[in-house]
Design an enzyme around this catalytic site. Structure first.
Site, PDB file in Angstrom:
ATOM      1  CE1 TYR A  32      43.541  32.431  24.343  1.00 53.08           C
ATOM      2  CE2 TYR A  32      42.176  34.003  26.167  1.00 53.08           C
ATOM      3  CZ  TYR A  32      42.691  32.194  24.956  1.00 53.08           C
ATOM      4  OH  TYR A  32      41.536  31.355  25.450  1.00 53.08           O
ATOM      5  NE  ARG A  51      38.321  33.488  18.491  1.00 53.81           N
ATOM      6  CZ  ARG A  51      38.513  32.477  18.882  1.00 53.81           C
ATOM      7  NH1 ARG A  51      37.185  31.958  18.414  1.00 53.81           N
ATOM      8  NH2 ARG A  51      39.806  32.338  18.943  1.00 53.81           N
ATOM      9  NE  ARG A  99      45.908  44.294  42.300  1.00 48.60           N
ATOM     10  CZ  ARG A  99      44.770  44.518  42.002  1.00 48.60           C
ATOM     11  NH1 ARG A  99      44.783  45.769  42.921  1.00 48.60           N
ATOM     12  NH2 ARG A  99      43.919  43.353  42.461  1.00 48.60           N
ATOM     13  CG  HIS A 101      39.613  47.698  40.533  1.00 45.15           C
ATOM     14  ND1 HIS A 101      41.074  47.761  41.946  1.00 45.15           N
ATOM     15  CD2 HIS A 101      39.554  47.000  40.723  1.00 45.15           C
ATOM     16  CE1 HIS A 101      40.648  46.806  42.562  1.00 45.15           C
ATOM     17  NE2 HIS A 101      40.035  45.941  41.494  1.00 45.15           N
ATOM     18  CD  GLU A 177      32.266  27.742  25.117  1.00 42.63           C
ATOM     19  OE1 GLU A 177      32.594  27.996  24.126  1.00 42.63           O
ATOM     20  OE2 GLU A 177      32.679  28.435  25.836  1.00 42.63           O
TER      21      GLU A 177
END
Length: 279
Positions: A32, A51, A99, A101, A177
């Protein structure tokens, strides 16, 4: 008005649109970005989108859109919302599939919201805010802006419950950070921040601060520093798209400097405001 976008369709924010088998929902399998618009103009849009694409490549999302494609999509959404000061949240996931993996052979999903910006209260920046130090329990690849934010959420909640704005994270005594920000100290007029490694996010506002520091002839030093140096700093601040440049005046029970926002942080923010005004 605040609006949403899902795979080519604009929707209201209260409309049910995400299927149960969406991999972002099931696995956090996506990335995101958050982009700030000031008076209808984006701040460092290209850098944000680059990015986003880099994060997508890092987790092997098969995106076809270019930087220009995403730019147009984001600008169109903001224009449609008619909001001038807003935050755009854009998310890409591996799509909708039963679903399992293993990667499914399905199109990626692109969703987005445009919401009114709610900047920090002016007194927070004028007076500075508090932080706490916590262990960095996140995964090894924090340079990817992924949806997997549970350790960040837990640390942010712990900070809030302690009456703090942010938690500054460390690995074995070395600062990385914040939970949702890059962290900096100022010592003898120089800015110090962690170097770009897989352990920190390459912040867009971090990029802006580096550019501003060079413009103001302030040394910008990218090297590791310890929590001890953090607590003995002359000034401390954090940056993010939504926080901009936020001074930290107390960490745990320790006052930073004189316990008020320092002169270097103020100069950086003043120049940051000039760059926004020039958009």
């Amino acid at each position: 008005m605040e609006i949403g976008y899902v795979n080519g369709k604009y929707v209201s924010l209260d409309e049910a649109v995400i299927p149960i088998d969406e991999r972002g929902h099931q696995f956090g399998d996506g990335v995101y970005e958050v982009i700030r618009f000031y008076n209808g103009k984006p701040f460092m849009l290209v850098e944000h989108v680059e990015r986003l694409i880099n994060s997508s490549k890092a987790i092997r999302l098969p995106i076809e859109q270019s930087v220009e494609d995403f730019n147009q999509l984001i600008l169109q959404a903001v224009e449609k919302s008619e909001l001038k000061d807003c935050n755009v949240y854009i998310q890409i996931t591996r799509g909708i599939a039963t679903r399992l993996h293993l990667f499914p052979n399905v199109p990626v999903s692109i969703t987005m919201t445009v919401r009114e910006a709610k900047p920090p209260k002016p007194e927070m920046r004028d007076n500075g805010v508090k932080a706490i130090i916590l262990d960095d329990e996140r995964w090894a690849n924090c340079y990817i802006k992924s949806l997997n934010l549970l350790p960040n959420i837990l640390a942010k909640q712990t900070a809030d419950e302690a009456g703090c704005y942010e938690a500054i994270l460390n690995r074995d005594g070395v600062v990385t950070e914040g939970t949702s920000s890059n962290a900096y100290i100022i010592k003898e007029g120089k800015i110090f921040t962690a170097p770009l490694t897989k352990q920190i996010l390459p912040g867009i506002t971090r990029m802006a601060v580096k550019r501003i520091a060079e413009k103001l002839n302030i040394d910008f030093v990218e090297e590791p520093f310890t929590t001890d140096l953090l607590l003995s700093a002359d000034e401390v601040f954090v940056t993010s798209t939504t926080s901009e440049i936020m001074p930290i005046v107390k960490i745990d029970d320790n006052s930073i400097g004189n316990g008020v926002p320092g002169p270097v942080t103020k100069r950086l923010y003043e120049q940051f405001q000039l760059e926004i005004a020039a958009l």
